[in-house]
Design an enzyme around this catalytic site. Structure first.
Site, short mmCIF file in Angstrom:
data_model
loop_
_atom_site.label_atom_id
_atom_site.label_comp_id
_atom_site.label_asym_id
_atom_site.label_seq_id
_atom_site.Cartn_x
_atom_site.Cartn_y
_atom_site.Cartn_z
N GLN A 20 -5.16 -1.83 9.76
CA GLN A 20 -5.49 -3.50 8.88
C GLN A 20 -5.94 -4.51 10.02
OE1 GLN A 20 -3.59 -3.61 5.32
NE2 GLN A 20 -3.86 -6.05 6.15
N LYS A 46 0.49 -1.33 -0.13
CA LYS A 46 -0.23 -0.14 0.23
C LYS A 46 1.11 1.73 0.24
CE LYS A 46 -3.40 -2.92 2.40
NZ LYS A 46 -4.77 -3.07 3.35
N ASP A 70 -11.49 1.61 3.34
CA ASP A 70 -12.08 0.04 3.22
C ASP A 70 -13.47 -0.40 3.04
OD1 ASP A 70 -10.21 -2.04 3.22
OD2 ASP A 70 -9.28 -1.39 5.37
N1 GUN Z 1 -6.55 -7.11 5.83
C1 GUN Z 1 -6.39 -8.22 4.62
N2 GUN Z 1 -7.39 -7.09 3.53
C2 GUN Z 1 -7.51 -5.92 3.85
C3 GUN Z 1 -7.83 -4.94 3.57
O1 GUN Z 1 -8.96 -4.76 2.48
N3 GUN Z 1 -8.71 -4.55 4.61
C4 GUN Z 1 -8.41 -3.97 5.82
N4 GUN Z 1 -8.29 -3.37 6.70
N5 GUN Z 1 -7.72 -5.57 6.03
C5 GUN Z 1 -7.48 -5.86 5.78
#
Ligand code: GUN
Length: 285
Positions: free
Chosen positions: A97, A53, A120
């Protein structure tokens, strides 16, 4: 017949180029979209996602930072961290996350994120907006899947769309997006009694289960568009999807590969969502 490939990798590269231009335009107006990621603990998969990211943000000229917190942090401390980010005008997107350590109530934290900064799309307000077709933030993987279908002009309205997997992150929102576009949807899950009977009806088949090669050629209607969200590690260390690609590609008209399919789209849409959130918060175009 051999299906046409829907390469999420190539599509993501093209979208990122457009996003970089958009970021440059915003910067000219004195605005830099900024994403803050909160990472609790040291889960290797989470570390790797977060690195991806950060890299993608840098590539498009966006601002980003990662707040790293020890896995022993209290729920209250995490709540205070999110609260601070909600109030920080320089932060347009917040991503906590997941998964979080067991002693922290994940939903409680998601519920606390300002829905306008919830890139998200996990906040219940944004889920409600998705269901009622109001403007909001939509979760990244489902939006990425829609962009993949649209990149090939695959007809959605009036078609049978079958989604296998009913998670809050992928299955349910992608089924909702397909419904919002006029598809007749079926959402299959672990209690579905005759999976094949449903999947064989699908003009569009989206599989998000996490079970290697669950979907074989027998499950697929001739000419279907098949999107594979699964990421599974085989014993030899290689990565494979939920769809038996080699056999299904002979029957489908479109198919997404793993790797190089949905995966690269998720981060790209996260960037896109951050830019959208930024524009709304800063009232710029
Ligand atoms: N953990 C795995 N995929 C994701 C996601 O798309 N967003 C978040 N916040 N955590 C994750």
């Amino acid at each position: 017949m051999s299906a046409e490939l829907i390469s999420g990798k190539d599509l993501a590269t093209n979208i990122k180029k457009d996003l970089a231009v958009e970021v440059e335009e915003l910067k000219k107006q004195g605005v830099t979209p900024h994403l803050t990621v909160v990472l609790v603990g040291h889960d290797p998969a989470s570390e790797s996602y977060v690195k991806g990211k950060e890299k993608a943000c840098a590539e498009t000229g966006m601002g980003s930072n990662v707040i790293r917190l020890d896995e022993t942090i209290s729920e209250d401390e995490l709540i205070q961290t999110v609260d601070k980010l909600n109030k920080d005008d320089a932060v347009h997107g917040i991503l906590v996350q997941l998964p979080l350590p067991d002693h922290i109530d994940e939903q409680k934290i998601i519920d606390l994120i300002d829905p306008e900064k919830d890139v998200d799309g996990f906040h219940p307000v944004n889920i409600g907006r998705l269901v009622t077709e109001q403007e909001g933030m939509v979760s990244c993987t489902p939006l990425g899947i829609m962009e993949m279908l649209d990149s090939k002009n695959i007809e959605i309205q009036g078609k049978n769309a079958v989604v296998v997997g009913a998670s809050n992150i992928v299955g349910k929102p992608v089924a909702q997006l397909l419904l919002n576009r006029g598809a007749t949807i079926t959402n299959c899950h672990i209690y579905t009694e005759d999976l094949k009977a449903h999947t064989k009806m699908a003009d569009i088949l989206v599989v998000a289960v996490g079970k290697a090669h669950l979907i074989t050629a027998d499950h697929v209607k001739e000419g279907a568009a098949v999107i594979d969200v699964g990421i599974n590690r085989l014993e030899d260390g290689s990565m494979t999807g939920d769809v038996d690609f080699e056999n299904v590609k002979e029957k489908a008209s479109y198919i997404s590969p793993v790797p190089g399919g949905v995966g690269p789209m998720t981060i790209t849409i996260l960037l896109k969502n951050t830019i959208i959130a930024c524009k709304r918060q800063e009232n710029v175009e």
